[in-house]
Design a protein around this motif. Structure first.
Motif, PDB file in Angstrom:
ATOM      1  N   VAL A 192      26.460  33.807  32.592  1.00 48.66           N
ATOM      2  CA  VAL A 192      26.434  33.154  33.379  1.00 48.66           C
ATOM      3  C   VAL A 192      24.595  33.245  34.123  1.00 48.66           C
ATOM      4  N   ILE A 237      32.207  37.639  42.410  1.00 48.58           N
ATOM      5  CA  ILE A 237      32.114  37.415  40.751  1.00 48.58           C
ATOM      6  C   ILE A 237      33.160  37.791  40.270  1.00 48.58           C
ATOM      7  N   TYR A 240      36.423  36.425  41.009  1.00 45.01           N
ATOM      8  CA  TYR A 240      36.994  34.352  39.723  1.00 45.01           C
ATOM      9  C   TYR A 240      36.678  35.213  38.512  1.00 45.01           C
ATOM     10  N   LEU A 241      35.828  35.204  37.853  1.00 46.91           N
ATOM     11  CA  LEU A 241      35.077  35.097  36.057  1.00 46.91           C
ATOM     12  C   LEU A 241      36.896  35.563  36.111  1.00 46.91           C
ATOM     13  N   TYR A 288      38.999  32.727  35.960  1.00 47.14           N
ATOM     14  CA  TYR A 288      38.482  31.720  35.557  1.00 47.14           C
ATOM     15  C   TYR A 288      38.920  31.878  33.677  1.00 47.14           C
ATOM     16  N   ASN A 289      38.927  33.017  33.416  1.00 47.16           N
ATOM     17  CA  ASN A 289      39.178  32.906  31.677  1.00 47.16           C
ATOM     18  C   ASN A 289      41.007  33.106  31.835  1.00 47.16           C
ATOM     19  N   THR A 325      27.036  28.781  34.468  1.00 43.48           N
ATOM     20  CA  THR A 325      26.830  29.572  35.554  1.00 43.48           C
ATOM     21  C   THR A 325      26.682  27.704  36.163  1.00 43.48           C
ATOM     22  N   GLU A 363      28.924  25.898  36.030  1.00 41.22           N
ATOM     23  CA  GLU A 363      30.462  25.703  36.383  1.00 41.22           C
ATOM     24  C   GLU A 363      30.733  26.932  37.266  1.00 41.22           C
ATOM     25  N   VAL A 364      30.353  28.205  36.844  1.00 44.42           N
ATOM     26  CA  VAL A 364      30.880  29.000  38.066  1.00 44.42           C
ATOM     27  C   VAL A 364      30.601  28.561  39.097  1.00 44.42           C
TER      28      VAL A 364
END
Length: 199
Positions: free
Chosen positions: A38, A136, A139-140, A143-144, A171, A173-174
């Protein structure tokens, strides 16, 4: 705010997760995975939560600076008045000594207030930085959920990563997901009265 940004960049965006990708393995016999990144510069410039936090602390710093200037000006006026009264012989020696001691005490109080207020602001900034990084990271992590990646790293120009292929850049997408999540949180915390006031 520069310290706030530096702290964020210093901590980076490192995050690990196990992943099995197509059954391939590394030399160590561990599942081989994919590392993506990112761009932290882009993230900071476009993450609405971060921009709101920066604005909030800029406003607080500005308000504190104005308050300290008012206190300092008021104190200078008192000192000037005291000096005029002494020069005009309007105070006895005892009165002059008493007032001088009171002015010294007031000056110390202003300096102490400045230190405490600046310290409190720094603590608030550290707390917000921690909150930002947690947002963050969480979220990640979500996301994963499908375990596509072993690691998401933070990339910034002049940082530790000197080159990365563009197809590893997640970046946008995140950023999109973080901003949608933040808008949703803001919407939930807004009261009907707030909505009416904005209209």
């Amino acid at each position: 705010m520069k310290k706030f940004v530096a702290l964020f960049l210093g901590l980076g965006l490192a995050f690990t997760a196990c992943e099995k990708k197509g059954g391939s393995t590394s030399n160590a016999g561990q599942p081989a995975g994919r590392i993506v990144y990112v761009n932290t510069d882009t993230l900071l410039n476009n993450y609405e939560y971060y921009k709101d936090v920066v604005k909030e602390f800029e406003n607080k710093s500005f308000a504190l600076e104005n308050e300290l200037q008012r206190k300092a000006q008021s104190f200078q006026n008192e000192v000037a008045l005291f000096q005029r009264r002494v020069q005009a012989g309007g105070l006895s020696e005892q009165q002059a000594l008493t007032q001088q001691a009171a002015l010294q005490k007031k000056e110390q109080d202003i300096m102490l207030y400045r230190e405490n207020a600046a310290g409190n602001l720094q603590q608030e900034q550290a707390k917000k930085t921690d909150e930002l990084l947690n947002n963050i990271h969480e979220y990640l992590k979500n996301y994963n959920k499908s375990d596509r990646y072993d690691m998401v790293i933070g990339y910034s120009k002049g940082g530790g990563v000197l080159y990365a292929k563009e197809d590893l850049d997640i970046t946008q997408e995140v950023l999109k997901g973080l901003n949608e999540e933040y808008k949703s949180k803001v919407k939930k915390t807004s009261t009907p009265a707030d909505s009416t006031a904005k209209k």
